[in-house]
Design a protein around this motif. Structure first.
Motif, mmCIF file in Angstrom:
data_model
loop_
_atom_site.group_PDB
_atom_site.id
_atom_site.type_symbol
_atom_site.label_atom_id
_atom_site.label_comp_id
_atom_site.label_asym_id
_atom_site.label_seq_id
_atom_site.Cartn_x
_atom_site.Cartn_y
_atom_site.Cartn_z
ATOM 1 N N LEU A 27 0.803 -1.231 0.040
ATOM 2 C CA LEU A 27 -0.037 0.018 -0.131
ATOM 3 C C LEU A 27 1.069 1.284 -0.098
ATOM 4 O O LEU A 27 0.417 2.360 -0.560
ATOM 5 N N VAL A 28 2.072 1.165 0.691
ATOM 6 C CA VAL A 28 2.683 2.550 0.810
ATOM 7 C C VAL A 28 3.730 2.618 -0.453
ATOM 8 O O VAL A 28 4.311 3.673 -0.506
ATOM 9 N N ALA A 29 4.043 1.647 -0.931
ATOM 10 C CA ALA A 29 5.122 1.553 -2.043
ATOM 11 C C ALA A 29 4.609 2.496 -3.317
ATOM 12 O O ALA A 29 3.293 2.589 -3.672
ATOM 13 N N ASP A 30 5.492 3.207 -3.724
ATOM 14 C CA ASP A 30 5.353 4.132 -4.995
ATOM 15 C C ASP A 30 5.454 3.346 -6.303
ATOM 16 O O ASP A 30 6.632 3.215 -7.139
ATOM 17 N N TRP A 31 4.358 2.477 -6.758
ATOM 18 C CA TRP A 31 4.649 1.673 -7.872
ATOM 19 C C TRP A 31 4.849 2.177 -9.170
ATOM 20 O O TRP A 31 5.731 1.650 -9.746
ATOM 21 N N PRO A 32 4.165 3.422 -9.560
ATOM 22 C CA PRO A 32 4.691 4.253 -10.615
ATOM 23 C C PRO A 32 6.245 4.468 -10.920
ATOM 24 O O PRO A 32 6.846 4.206 -11.567
ATOM 25 N N THR A 33 6.696 4.851 -9.757
ATOM 26 C CA THR A 33 8.172 5.031 -9.482
ATOM 27 C C THR A 33 9.008 3.989 -9.569
ATOM 28 O O THR A 33 10.114 3.970 -10.181
ATOM 29 N N ILE A 34 8.563 2.947 -8.994
ATOM 30 C CA ILE A 34 9.370 1.757 -8.866
ATOM 31 C C ILE A 34 9.560 1.306 -10.232
ATOM 32 O O ILE A 34 10.496 0.696 -10.817
ATOM 33 N N ARG A 35 8.228 1.076 -10.938
ATOM 34 C CA ARG A 35 8.354 0.604 -12.381
ATOM 35 C C ARG A 35 9.030 1.261 -13.333
ATOM 36 O O ARG A 35 9.798 0.687 -14.138
ATOM 37 N N GLU A 36 9.074 2.850 -13.234
ATOM 38 C CA GLU A 36 9.903 3.583 -14.007
ATOM 39 C C GLU A 36 11.302 3.459 -13.866
ATOM 40 O O GLU A 36 12.065 3.491 -14.998
ATOM 41 N N ASN A 37 11.920 3.307 -12.511
ATOM 42 C CA ASN A 37 13.308 3.241 -12.252
ATOM 43 C C ASN A 37 13.918 1.707 -12.347
ATOM 44 O O ASN A 37 15.077 1.654 -12.369
ATOM 45 N N PHE A 38 12.930 0.772 -12.120
ATOM 46 C CA PHE A 38 13.497 -0.629 -12.120
ATOM 47 C C PHE A 38 13.126 -1.321 -13.082
ATOM 48 O O PHE A 38 13.698 -2.770 -13.221
ATOM 49 N N TRP A 39 12.319 -1.111 -13.715
ATOM 50 C CA TRP A 39 11.563 -1.989 -14.971
ATOM 51 C C TRP A 39 11.064 -0.985 -15.854
ATOM 52 O O TRP A 39 9.634 -1.280 -16.471
#
Length: 268
Positions: A27-39
């Motif tokens: 819930l707290v993870a910033d999935w768009p940022t994670i996806r943009e920077n790691f995948w």
């Protein structure tokens, strides 16, 4: 409450805590940022992404370098193991000194020494350039570790096998080659497979020595994509390289576990 009920309650609480932690993290993870920077979508495409260079150059060279280092280290380790078990004392001393010396050094120090130290001191041109020098360094270090593995395997062969072969008229050399070594290699297959896995990861050290574009191993290719290519500025290529390493190493580690279980069953 009985002991069994308390144990069951503790397990339920642990499961609830684990699920709650996973849900909270999701819930707290910033999935768009994670996806943009790691995948990054631009880097993970098959047609114009990073996979082509990572597999065709990085993965192929990594497997090739690992195979060269393993075969060279195995041959060197066998010679050192036989020297360590030799009845001639100077051979034992030399093998022991070599093994203790190179097991006490980081592989990276040996690789840099072979790539820069020896060429500067003696004007030596290593075969294969800096990559070839790095591989020689890996072989020297791997040989020291494999020598101890092979020595343990040779000493684990029952003496009765040797005595039986000698009683049939076989010479000492033929006994070692035809009777002792085949059984010793069967015993040490799991640790040697483990050494192969370690060498796969150690080939990543070659990127510190520098290499031509066609000689880059997996880590070098991934590092180059950090600053250029479709996923530049993100860690996407490192995640892709990590996945490719796991594709190689996970089956091998499972193979080691299976071989160890099989050996334990055969001993019973």
């Amino acid at each position: 409450m009985t002991r069994r009920e308390r144990a069951l309650l503790v397990q339920v609480v642990l499961y609830v805590v684990l699920v709650a932690a996973v849900v909270a993290l999701a819930l707290v993870a910033d999935w768009p940022t994670i996806r943009e920077n790691f995948w990054n979508p631009d880097g993970v495409g098959w047609a114009d992404g990073n996979w082509g260079d990572l597999i065709a150059t990085g993965l192929v060279n990594t497997v090739k370098y690992t195979a060269i280092a393993f075969v060279g280290g195995l041959a060197l380790g066998l010679v050192l193991a036989l020297m360590r078990l030799s009845p001639v004392a100077p051979y034992r001393w030399l093998a022991t000194a070599y093994i203790e010396f190179f097991r006490g050094l980081p592989a990276l120090v040996v690789m840099i020494f072979m790539a820069t130290g020896l060429p500067i001191a003696f004007g030596w041109t290593p075969p294969g350039g800096t990559v070839g020098a790095g591989l020689i360094g890996l072989i020297m270090v791997a040989g020291a570790y494999m020598a101890e593995t092979l020595r343990a395997g040779i000493q684990a062969v029952p003496k009765g096998q040797t005595e039986a072969a000698r009683s049939l008229g076989m010479r000492p050399g033929a006994t070692t080659v035809k009777v002792v070594l085949p059984q010793a290699f069967r015993i040490v297959i799991p640790p040697l497979t483990n050494e192969f896995v370690l060498l796969i990861k150690d080939t990543a050290l070659l990127f510190l020595l520098g290499a031509a574009a066609s000689e880059r191993e997996l880590t070098s290719v991934a590092r180059d994509f950090l600053t250029s290519g479709p996923s530049a500025g993100t860690a996407t290529s490192l995640i892709q390289a990590a996945l490719l390493y796991l594709v190689i190493t996970l089956p091998l580690t499972q193979l080691v576990s299976w071989l160890e279980r099989r050996q334990r069953r055969s001993v019973r």
